[in-house]
Enzyme design. Structure first.
Site, mmCIF file in Angstrom:
data_model
loop_
_atom_site.group_PDB
_atom_site.id
_atom_site.type_symbol
_atom_site.label_atom_id
_atom_site.label_comp_id
_atom_site.label_asym_id
_atom_site.label_seq_id
_atom_site.Cartn_x
_atom_site.Cartn_y
_atom_site.Cartn_z
ATOM 1 N N LYS A 119 71.045 -45.526 -69.979
ATOM 2 C CA LYS A 119 70.129 -45.900 -71.069
ATOM 3 C C LYS A 119 70.838 -45.899 -72.419
ATOM 4 O O LYS A 119 70.567 -46.747 -73.260
ATOM 5 C CB LYS A 119 68.930 -44.940 -71.124
ATOM 6 C CG LYS A 119 67.929 -45.169 -70.004
ATOM 7 C CD LYS A 119 66.628 -44.449 -70.298
ATOM 8 C CE LYS A 119 65.600 -44.677 -69.210
ATOM 9 N NZ LYS A 119 64.399 -43.868 -69.386
ATOM 10 N N LYS A 200 62.063 -57.722 -56.797
ATOM 11 C CA LYS A 200 60.954 -56.773 -56.767
ATOM 12 C C LYS A 200 59.880 -57.168 -57.781
ATOM 13 O O LYS A 200 60.206 -57.625 -58.873
ATOM 14 C CB LYS A 200 61.534 -55.398 -57.124
ATOM 15 C CG LYS A 200 60.555 -54.265 -57.096
ATOM 16 C CD LYS A 200 61.210 -52.994 -57.583
ATOM 17 C CE LYS A 200 60.800 -52.710 -58.998
ATOM 18 N NZ LYS A 200 60.840 -51.331 -59.425
ATOM 19 N N LYS A 203 57.180 -55.040 -63.829
ATOM 20 C CA LYS A 203 56.536 -55.289 -65.125
ATOM 21 C C LYS A 203 57.426 -56.106 -66.045
ATOM 22 O O LYS A 203 56.969 -56.879 -66.854
ATOM 23 C CB LYS A 203 56.249 -53.953 -65.836
ATOM 24 C CG LYS A 203 55.241 -53.099 -65.131
ATOM 25 C CD LYS A 203 54.916 -51.884 -65.965
ATOM 26 C CE LYS A 203 55.666 -50.632 -65.577
ATOM 27 N NZ LYS A 203 55.386 -50.080 -64.282
HETATM 28 P P1 ATP Z 1 59.440 -52.013 -63.689
HETATM 29 O O1 ATP Z 1 58.195 -52.735 -63.318
HETATM 30 O O2 ATP Z 1 59.795 -52.068 -65.130
HETATM 31 O O3 ATP Z 1 60.579 -52.355 -62.750
HETATM 32 P P2 ATP Z 1 58.367 -50.011 -62.233
HETATM 33 O O4 ATP Z 1 57.013 -50.628 -62.090
HETATM 34 O O5 ATP Z 1 59.336 -50.033 -61.109
HETATM 35 O O6 ATP Z 1 59.102 -50.525 -63.486
HETATM 36 P P3 ATP Z 1 58.723 -47.278 -62.130
HETATM 37 O O7 ATP Z 1 58.231 -46.231 -63.052
HETATM 38 O O8 ATP Z 1 60.175 -47.462 -61.951
HETATM 39 O O9 ATP Z 1 58.074 -48.575 -62.643
HETATM 40 O O10 ATP Z 1 58.074 -47.107 -60.708
HETATM 41 C C1 ATP Z 1 56.999 -46.287 -60.466
HETATM 42 C C2 ATP Z 1 56.809 -46.183 -58.966
HETATM 43 O O11 ATP Z 1 56.348 -47.438 -58.455
HETATM 44 C C3 ATP Z 1 58.099 -45.883 -58.200
HETATM 45 O O12 ATP Z 1 57.785 -44.977 -57.171
HETATM 46 C C4 ATP Z 1 58.501 -47.223 -57.623
HETATM 47 O O13 ATP Z 1 59.203 -47.093 -56.394
HETATM 48 C C5 ATP Z 1 57.162 -47.873 -57.379
HETATM 49 N N1 ATP Z 1 57.274 -49.345 -57.456
HETATM 50 C C6 ATP Z 1 57.497 -50.064 -58.573
HETATM 51 N N2 ATP Z 1 57.527 -51.385 -58.307
HETATM 52 C C7 ATP Z 1 57.331 -51.506 -56.971
HETATM 53 C C8 ATP Z 1 57.271 -52.617 -56.064
HETATM 54 N N3 ATP Z 1 57.390 -53.862 -56.481
HETATM 55 N N4 ATP Z 1 57.031 -52.372 -54.767
HETATM 56 C C9 ATP Z 1 56.879 -51.102 -54.328
HETATM 57 N N5 ATP Z 1 56.940 -50.025 -55.115
HETATM 58 C C10 ATP Z 1 57.155 -50.196 -56.419
#
Ligand code: ATP
Ligand code: LTN
Length: 334
Positions: A119, A200, A203
């Site tokens: 970061k 994936k 957000k």
């Molecule tokens: P970003 O959307 O910015 O990549 P994020 O949604 O992954 O962030 P995190 O805080 O990293 O946010 O993830 C929160 C939880 O949600 C983690 O346990 C992560 O494994 C799960 N998660 C996030 N996106 C997915 C996805 N597309 N499919 C399955 N699990 C997810």
């Protein structure tokens, strides 16, 4: 005062950052697992708003997001009778404990945290909080003497640091903390971006048409699913490598209905993608619509504040006791 089910002996603690929105990926991959775990463990869940401010935040939206996220978790099935859900910054003992731990954490050890390196390398200006972030996380964990900390692989190093800090502290000052274990959650099914199913669902995706948010308008969700990327084969078959779009839609159905892949393939043999997408859209909007209904009921009710008020009393008491014990062990005035 609320008590955990006496038959449940092991405890877990989960911190979640208040990002404001949650995606269908978060719901399927993380929240549904938390909902399953609440029957097996005494479970503390908190909104890590003090971790959120280690990077700049807009105060008004941060404030709104915190309460909204609690309501969303409750709407998604986190049961306030089985979990102690609270807001980190409402419990000042986390920061107090963190300071005492900082004074027991070697600078060199903190400098090795890969998330910090990652970061900080992306920003020219960053703040000291980004560096001490893992110590605050150790404070969150160690205050409650929990057995397990469910985290994704990216947070494993931070839990290891918490264990090191606790072991060193116990050795130096006498038994003070329980040593927790990281509980590496196999991420539930990974949900992929609807437009770009090789990535994936995230957000931060450039094209928001590929991302379903739990608070999206139901018509928008329907539209996003109907225009999901597929392939030209017209065959509803699970094959993530060659048919990532269709396989992703199948995964979503499996996660939300509990059906088996083969069952879905059989039900849709000979049917076209349009019919399948309509079916998926119906499943997703039905589930999300009931979450949304609960969310709007909760967010507009005083029950949410009652739950938070009750839980902050419980967690303040626990964390305060730990803080006082640490002060005593370290020779501070009390
Ligand atoms: P970003 O959307 O910015 O990549 P994020 O949604 O992954 O962030 P995190 O805080 O990293 O946010 O993830 C929160 C939880 O949600 C983690 O346990 C992560 O494994 C799960 N998660 C996030 N996106 C997915 C996805 N597309 N499919 C399955 N699990 C997810
Ligand atoms: N750093 C974590 C959130 C978090 C946490 C914790 C997780 C803060 N404190 C204690 C587990 C235990 C994250 O960004 N996901």
């Amino acid at each position: 005062m609320k008590e955990f089910d006496q038959k449940i002996t092991k405890s877990i603690l989960t911190g979640v950052q208040p990002s404001g929105v949650i995606t269908l990926g978060n719901y399927i991959g993380a929240i549904k697992q938390m909902v399953r775990m609440q029957d097996e463990f005494k479970s503390y869940i908190f909104i890590a708003d003090m971790h959120a401010i280690t990077i700049p935040q807009d105060p008004a939206s941060l404030h709104k997001n915190i309460r909204s996220l609690v309501a969303l978790y409750l709407a998604c099935g986190i049961d306030p009778n089985k979990n102690i859900i609270f807001i980190q910054s409402e419990n000042e003992y986390h920061a107090n404990i963190s300071w005492l731990l900082e004074c027991n954490t070697p600078f060199g050890e903190l400098s090795r945290m890969t998330q910090f390196k990652d970061k900080s390398s992306k920003n020219v200006n960053f703040y000291a909080g980004l560096f001490t972030y893992p110590v605050l996380m150790a404070a969150d964990i160690l205050a409650y003497d929990v057995d397990y900390v469910p985290v994704g692989i990216d947070q494993k190093q931070h839990v290891e640091l918490a264990r090191n800090i606790a072991e060193r502290f116990n050795k130096k000052y006498g038994e003070t903390f329980k040593i927790p274990d990281a509980y590496i959650t196999k991420s539930g099914t990974k949900i992929m971006d609807l437009v770009n199913p090789d990535k994936k669902m995230s957000k931060s995706s450039a094209n928001q048409k590929g991302v379903i948010y739990i608070l999206d308008d139901l018509k928008v969700i329907q539209k996003k699913i109907m225009s999901a990327t597929t392939d030209s084969e017209c065959l509803i078959k699970y094959d993530p490598e060659n048919k990532p779009g269709i396989s992703n839609l199948i995964n979503i159905c499996v996660a939300l209905t509990g059906k088996k892949v083969e069952e879905i393939e059989r039900d849709f043999a000979g049917k076209n993608y349009g019919e399948f997408k309509k079916y998926v859209a119906n499943i997703v909007t039905t589930e999300i619509s009931s979450i949304q209904k609960r969310y709007y009921d909760i967010i507009n009710s005083s029950t949410l504040d009652k739950i938070l008020d009750e839980n902050i009393k419980i967690t303040r008491e626990i964390a305060k006791n730990k803080f006082m014990l640490m002060k005593e062990k370290m020779g501070l005035y009390k």
